[in-house]
Design an enzyme around this catalytic site. Sequence first.
Site, PDB file in Angstrom:
ATOM      1  N   TYR A 126       0.844  -1.199   0.000  1.00 31.38           N
ATOM      2  CA  TYR A 126       0.000   0.000   0.000  1.00 31.38           C
ATOM      3  C   TYR A 126       0.877   1.245   0.000  1.00 31.38           C
ATOM      4  CZ  TYR A 126       0.775   0.752   5.071  1.00 31.38           C
ATOM      5  OH  TYR A 126       1.323   1.003   6.309  1.00 31.38           O
ATOM      6  N   CYS A 127       0.304   2.348  -0.500  1.00 30.45           N
ATOM      7  CA  CYS A 127       0.889   3.684  -0.342  1.00 30.45           C
ATOM      8  C   CYS A 127      -0.178   4.534   0.320  1.00 30.45           C
ATOM      9  CB  CYS A 127       1.398   4.246  -1.666  1.00 30.45           C
ATOM     10  SG  CYS A 127       0.146   4.473  -2.945  1.00 30.45           S
ATOM     11  N   PHE A 128      -0.208   5.828   0.071  1.00 34.10           N
ATOM     12  CA  PHE A 128      -1.148   6.659   0.819  1.00 34.10           C
ATOM     13  C   PHE A 128      -2.591   6.421   0.396  1.00 34.10           C
ATOM     14  CE2 PHE A 128      -3.406  10.730   1.670  1.00 34.10           C
ATOM     15  CZ  PHE A 128      -3.376  10.622   3.050  1.00 34.10           C
ATOM     16  N   TYR A 176      -3.273   3.446   2.556  1.00 37.86           N
ATOM     17  CA  TYR A 176      -3.251   3.822   3.976  1.00 37.86           C
ATOM     18  C   TYR A 176      -4.522   4.559   4.381  1.00 37.86           C
ATOM     19  CZ  TYR A 176      -2.244   6.621   8.106  1.00 37.86           C
ATOM     20  OH  TYR A 176      -2.325   7.226   9.332  1.00 37.86           O
ATOM     21  N   SER A 193       2.215   2.822  -5.098  1.00 38.02           N
ATOM     22  CA  SER A 193       2.011   1.380  -4.953  1.00 38.02           C
ATOM     23  C   SER A 193       1.757   0.722  -6.312  1.00 38.02           C
ATOM     24  CB  SER A 193       0.848   1.093  -3.992  1.00 38.02           C
ATOM     25  OG  SER A 193      -0.342   1.694  -4.439  1.00 38.02           O
TER      26      SER A 193
END
Length: 372
Positions: free
Chosen positions: A99-101, A128, A107
């Site tokens: 995952y990223c933000f 996130y 991602s």
Amino acid sequence: MLTRQTQLEVDDYRRIFLQDVPLIDVRAPIEFQQGAFPSAINLPLLNNSERQAVGICYKQHGQQAAVALGHRLVNGSLREQRMQAWIVQCARQPQGMIYCFRGGLRSQLVQQWLREAGEDYPRVCGGYKALRSFLLGTLEFCAALPMIIVGGNTGCGKTLLIKELAAGIDLEGTANHRGSSFGRTLLKQHSQIDFENRLAVLMLKKQQEGCHRWVLEDESRIIGSNNLPLTLFNGMQQSPLVVIDDPFEVRLARLQTEYLDQMRVAFEQAYGELEGWQKYDEYLHHGLFAIRRRLGLERFQQMTQRLKWALPLQQASGNSDAHQQWLVPLLQHYYDPMYRYQLEKKAQRIIFRGYYAEVKEFLMTYSQNSGE
């Protein structure tokens, strides 16, 4: 078990947290430090300075230019180095996810690079932000469930009792702090966001096990550097209260064991005998110093002198009894009067009082009669 997903996006957030699914967080380290999840490891696509440069480029020149800059910054041997870290983690945790933000560019790019290297690895849809939103919703829901609060003077074993009950939520354990001026442990406290995330995951798991009410310790809003979620704290202030009334000598023995004997051992195991003793010495002095104004200057100086007298005796003999010379008046003149005053304001909420074993039996019967 969470099996390998054929799709490359996974949005089953509940299952992710219930099963402690390993997570690869590809955000920058500064983002990870501000808040992440218990099962996450930080293997960033961009470091802090690279992320800042890309962010500035995005604002000034748009997404396409920012993506191009990111490719230039993470290229050649640096890209290979980061790729290798992701591949190793994928092999170590094949059931994990990325995952990223927001589950967006970073991602997706890492996922694409991994796919080109022969590794199909799922990506958390929404990233996130979606995971965090799910946990905040979990906290809101759990804070609305019935609660019963365990109170009592310092040393009455409230935390110990909480840990023995299936519906018990150990707030201090989750915060890595015991809530008083002597409450710090050798474990560093989490960021506020991490504390909330860990608390939400704990409650989610308890709920999955069949808990539909909580048993919580009578806490202030602040535990060390962590704040209880306001909805949870407000619910605690309106819930029924049981009080452990153990004899003074029993409480004193508990405190001596936990805050003196066990802490000395913990410091020495962590830092070695000489440095560990020094840090133990500093820990006790800091605990008194933190409440010096409430104690009053004269009483603070008296207790500090008694502490200084007791420390070498403990170091020489291994026995902590000499500390009772300052611990007893600390309880009698500070902690006990303070808690009695606080308890008087909650008297109408008290539904049971007794010794530790009696309160435990009452709570177990209370839970059974409440359908738990």
